[in-house]
Design a protein around this motif. Structure first.
Motif, PDB file in Angstrom:
ATOM      1  N   VAL A 166       0.819  -1.210   0.000  1.00  0.00           N
ATOM      2  CA  VAL A 166       0.000   0.000   0.000  1.00  0.00           C
ATOM      3  C   VAL A 166       0.856   1.265   0.000  1.00  0.00           C
ATOM      4  CG1 VAL A 166      -1.827   1.264   1.200  1.00  0.00           C
ATOM      5  CG2 VAL A 166      -1.837  -1.239   1.214  1.00  0.00           C
ATOM      6  N   LEU A 167       1.934   1.272   0.762  1.00  0.00           N
ATOM      7  CA  LEU A 167       2.752   2.475   0.917  1.00  0.00           C
ATOM      8  C   LEU A 167       3.891   2.580  -0.093  1.00  0.00           C
ATOM      9  CD1 LEU A 167       3.140   2.888   4.797  1.00  0.00           C
ATOM     10  CD2 LEU A 167       1.348   3.727   3.287  1.00  0.00           C
ATOM     11  N   SER A 168       4.177   1.524  -0.815  1.00  0.00           N
ATOM     12  CA  SER A 168       5.282   1.514  -1.766  1.00  0.00           C
ATOM     13  C   SER A 168       5.216   2.716  -2.713  1.00  0.00           C
ATOM     14  CB  SER A 168       5.237   0.219  -2.585  1.00  0.00           C
ATOM     15  OG  SER A 168       6.183   0.255  -3.631  1.00  0.00           O
ATOM     16  N   GLY A 169       6.365   3.362  -2.904  1.00  0.00           N
ATOM     17  CA  GLY A 169       6.382   4.501  -3.807  1.00  0.00           C
ATOM     18  C   GLY A 169       7.763   5.124  -3.921  1.00  0.00           C
ATOM     19  N   LEU A 170       7.871   6.133  -4.757  1.00  0.00           N
ATOM     20  CA  LEU A 170       9.126   6.828  -5.001  1.00  0.00           C
ATOM     21  C   LEU A 170       9.635   7.475  -3.723  1.00  0.00           C
ATOM     22  CD1 LEU A 170      11.141   7.805  -7.231  1.00  0.00           C
ATOM     23  CD2 LEU A 170       9.719   9.862  -7.419  1.00  0.00           C
ATOM     24  N   ASN A 171      10.933   7.324  -3.462  1.00  0.00           N
ATOM     25  CA  ASN A 171      11.608   7.933  -2.307  1.00  0.00           C
ATOM     26  C   ASN A 171      11.124   7.386  -0.976  1.00  0.00           C
ATOM     27  OD1 ASN A 171      12.897   9.601  -4.166  1.00  0.00           O
ATOM     28  ND2 ASN A 171      11.312  11.179  -3.983  1.00  0.00           N
ATOM     29  N   ARG A 172      10.605   6.172  -0.967  1.00  0.00           N
ATOM     30  CA  ARG A 172      10.124   5.582   0.284  1.00  0.00           C
ATOM     31  C   ARG A 172      10.792   4.237   0.546  1.00  0.00           C
ATOM     32  NH1 ARG A 172       3.501   6.158  -0.036  1.00  0.00           N
ATOM     33  NH2 ARG A 172       3.390   8.420  -0.392  1.00  0.00           N
ATOM     34  N   VAL A 173      11.205   4.057   1.787  1.00  0.00           N
ATOM     35  CA  VAL A 173      11.629   2.745   2.270  1.00  0.00           C
ATOM     36  C   VAL A 173      10.551   2.277   3.241  1.00  0.00           C
ATOM     37  CG1 VAL A 173      13.368   1.405   3.484  1.00  0.00           C
ATOM     38  CG2 VAL A 173      14.065   3.368   2.092  1.00  0.00           C
ATOM     39  N   ILE A 174       9.936   1.157   2.935  1.00  0.00           N
ATOM     40  CA  ILE A 174       8.887   0.616   3.792  1.00  0.00           C
ATOM     41  C   ILE A 174       9.419  -0.658   4.453  1.00  0.00           C
ATOM     42  CG2 ILE A 174       6.483  -0.096   3.974  1.00  0.00           C
ATOM     43  CD1 ILE A 174       6.948   2.773   2.862  1.00  0.00           C
ATOM     44  N   VAL A 175       9.411  -0.670   5.773  1.00  0.00           N
ATOM     45  CA  VAL A 175       9.845  -1.833   6.542  1.00  0.00           C
ATOM     46  C   VAL A 175       8.672  -2.310   7.383  1.00  0.00           C
ATOM     47  CG1 VAL A 175      11.345  -2.642   8.407  1.00  0.00           C
ATOM     48  CG2 VAL A 175      12.265  -1.123   6.646  1.00  0.00           C
ATOM     49  N   THR A 176       8.433  -3.611   7.371  1.00  0.00           N
ATOM     50  CA  THR A 176       7.406  -4.180   8.241  1.00  0.00           C
ATOM     51  C   THR A 176       7.983  -5.378   8.986  1.00  0.00           C
ATOM     52  OG1 THR A 176       6.526  -5.633   6.493  1.00  0.00           O
ATOM     53  CG2 THR A 176       5.519  -3.455   6.731  1.00  0.00           C
ATOM     54  N   ALA A 177       7.426  -5.636  10.148  1.00  0.00           N
ATOM     55  CA  ALA A 177       7.915  -6.745  10.975  1.00  0.00           C
ATOM     56  C   ALA A 177       7.403  -8.090  10.493  1.00  0.00           C
ATOM     57  CB  ALA A 177       7.508  -6.535  12.430  1.00  0.00           C
ATOM     58  N   THR A 178       6.345  -8.074   9.684  1.00  0.00           N
ATOM     59  CA  THR A 178       5.759  -9.336   9.229  1.00  0.00           C
ATOM     60  C   THR A 178       5.610  -9.355   7.714  1.00  0.00           C
ATOM     61  OG1 THR A 178       3.406  -8.709   9.265  1.00  0.00           O
ATOM     62  CG2 THR A 178       4.409  -9.346  11.370  1.00  0.00           C
ATOM     63  N   ARG A 179       5.403 -10.549   7.191  1.00  0.00           N
ATOM     64  CA  ARG A 179       5.262 -10.753   5.751  1.00  0.00           C
ATOM     65  C   ARG A 179       3.889 -10.317   5.253  1.00  0.00           C
ATOM     66  NH1 ARG A 179       6.297 -15.902   5.733  1.00  0.00           N
ATOM     67  NH2 ARG A 179       4.118 -16.495   5.987  1.00  0.00           N
ATOM     68  N   ASP A 180       2.861 -10.508   6.080  1.00  0.00           N
ATOM     69  CA  ASP A 180       1.491 -10.178   5.684  1.00  0.00           C
ATOM     70  C   ASP A 180       0.635  -9.998   6.928  1.00  0.00           C
ATOM     71  OD1 ASP A 180       0.797 -12.812   6.598  1.00  0.00           O
ATOM     72  OD2 ASP A 180       1.387 -13.615   4.647  1.00  0.00           O
ATOM     73  N   GLY A 181      -0.677  -9.817   6.711  1.00  0.00           N
ATOM     74  CA  GLY A 181      -1.586  -9.598   7.820  1.00  0.00           C
ATOM     75  C   GLY A 181      -1.896 -10.829   8.629  1.00  0.00           C
ATOM     76  N   ARG A 182      -1.543 -12.002   8.093  1.00  0.00           N
ATOM     77  CA  ARG A 182      -1.841 -13.239   8.816  1.00  0.00           C
ATOM     78  C   ARG A 182      -0.834 -13.523   9.928  1.00  0.00           C
ATOM     79  NH1 ARG A 182      -2.712 -14.435   3.475  1.00  0.00           N
ATOM     80  NH2 ARG A 182      -0.676 -15.435   3.266  1.00  0.00           N
ATOM     81  N   GLN A 183       0.330 -12.911   9.862  1.00  0.00           N
ATOM     82  CA  GLN A 183       1.302 -13.065  10.945  1.00  0.00           C
ATOM     83  C   GLN A 183       0.945 -12.048  12.041  1.00  0.00           C
ATOM     84  OE1 GLN A 183       5.176 -12.653   8.947  1.00  0.00           O
ATOM     85  NE2 GLN A 183       5.352 -14.879   8.913  1.00  0.00           N
ATOM     86  N   ASN A 184       0.034 -12.464  12.909  1.00  0.00           N
ATOM     87  CA  ASN A 184      -0.565 -11.512  13.841  1.00  0.00           C
ATOM     88  C   ASN A 184      -0.170 -11.710  15.303  1.00  0.00           C
ATOM     89  OD1 ASN A 184      -1.975 -13.851  14.361  1.00  0.00           O
ATOM     90  ND2 ASN A 184      -3.914 -13.135  13.480  1.00  0.00           N
ATOM     91  N   ASN A 185       0.874 -12.496  15.555  1.00  0.00           N
ATOM     92  CA  ASN A 185       1.400 -12.591  16.922  1.00  0.00           C
ATOM     93  C   ASN A 185       2.214 -11.339  17.241  1.00  0.00           C
ATOM     94  OD1 ASN A 185       0.289 -15.137  17.282  1.00  0.00           O
ATOM     95  ND2 ASN A 185       2.136 -16.194  16.580  1.00  0.00           N
TER      96      ASN A 185
END
Length: 340
Positions: A166-185
């Motif tokens: 959703v946030l991917s775009g020019l001049n952006r680094v997007i880091v998330t702790a999980t691969r997708d919404g199903r990793q919900n621990n």
């Protein structure tokens, strides 16, 4: 071929000569926004707050950010009224982002670090905050206020993975702790991400600075080691995306698609204090548009260099020449309007 090569060299010389007078006037500032969301109980509240304070202390004491460059929004400002600027509700998050979009300069780097719980549902994925949550799609709209600044958006929460696309775009680094919404621990990623800046553990290239890429790689490796040492199956798979294709990478450099922007983003303000008399204002509409075009040309040049080995030398030189001339003209136009 010789004619093309000489022309490219001439353009490069023109670019350098045209920018000699403004290099010292330009400054890259780093800004840090830490958002601690709704904890749910006293235990998580303390853990999340401690991680936030550890990161902010590292930014202040090790990386030399001034208090004016740091904003801490928390669920309970009364926990540390001298440290927490305001409650981490929708209104204050929106106001903070809008303020930074106005106050920051075109070449600044802005880091958002979200610590807490989340829920995953594509564009409607949420980082849980007091009151009505803000969706990933709404964050994307807010980040669009930054026309040229480089953004590091680090969502360390559970179920954060869908933020990448959703946030991917020019001049952006997007880091998330999980691969997708199903990793919900609940995630352990923020512990090690903060540690990367607070301790001398993540500077792999030994340049005495920790890039966003190095912090990510350290945290990702330590999360994996944590689960292995604990004898548990890995339930959080982090990812980083910074090339705008919406596809995150668990190991960015190994993927050869992500990591290049993250590699040059640093939380410390390495270039020193700003020259406010010569730094262009980020909210100048005419300059903002020109800076966007300038940044796009630089990205095109970078992309061309990445595929150089797949092209014939004549074609590569000709396309590079076209882009360099366009960039030189754009630089001249920016300077003519008072930019740098």
């Amino acid at each position: 071929m010789r004619h093309v090569t000489l022309l490219v060299v001439t353009v490069l010389a023109f670019l350098f000569a045209g920018r000699v007078g403004v290099v010292e006037a330009q400054t890259t500032y780093s800004h840090l926004v830490v958002i601690v969301g709704a904890a749910g109980d006293d235990v998580y509240q303390e853990v999340f707050h401690n991680w936030a304070i550890e990161l902010i202390d590292a930014a202040t004491n090790k990386l030399n950010l001034s208090p004016a460059q740091i904003t801490y929004l928390g669920e309970h400002p009364d926990l540390a009224p001298q440290r927490i600027a305001a409650r981490s509700n929708r209104e204050n998050i929106e106001q903070t982002i809008a303020r930074l979009a106005i106050e920051t300069s075109p070449d600044d780097q802005i880091f958002f670090v979200l610590i807490g719980h989340g829920t995953g549902a594509g564009e409607q994925s949420r980082f849980n905050i007091p009151g009505r949550d803000i969706t990933a799609l709404e964050y994307d709209g807010m980040l669009n206020l930054f026309a040229t600044q480089e953004i590091g958006f680090v969502n360390t929460a559970s179920a954060s993975g869908d933020f990448v696309n959703v946030l991917s775009g020019l001049n952006r680094v997007i880091v998330t702790a999980t691969r997708d919404g199903r990793q919900n621990n609940q995630t352990i990623f923020p512990r090690f991400f903060v540690q990367a800046f607070a301790q001398d553990v993540a500077d792999l290239d030994k340049d005495e600075r920790v890039s966003l890429l190095e912090a990510y790689n350290y945290a990702s490796l330590e999360v994996k080691r944590f689960y292995e040492d604990d004898g548990r199956m890995l339930t959080e798979t982090s990812q980083l995306e910074d090339n705008g294709d919406g596809e995150g990478s668990y190991e960015p450099l190994a993927s050869k698609t992500d990591g290049k922007l993250a590699q040059r983003m640093f939380l410390d303000s390495f270039m020193g204090p700003a020259n406010t008399a010569t730094t262009p204002q980020a909210h100048d509409p005419s300059l903002r548009e020109l800076y966007i075009e300038q940044r796009e040309l630089r990205e095109q040049i970078e992309q061309l260099r990445l595929i150089k080995d797949t092209m014939g030398p004549e074609l590569y030189a000709e396309e590079l020449e076209t882009l360099l001339i366009a960039l030189a003209l754009k630089d001249r136009e920016i300077r003519a309007r008072g930019g740098g």
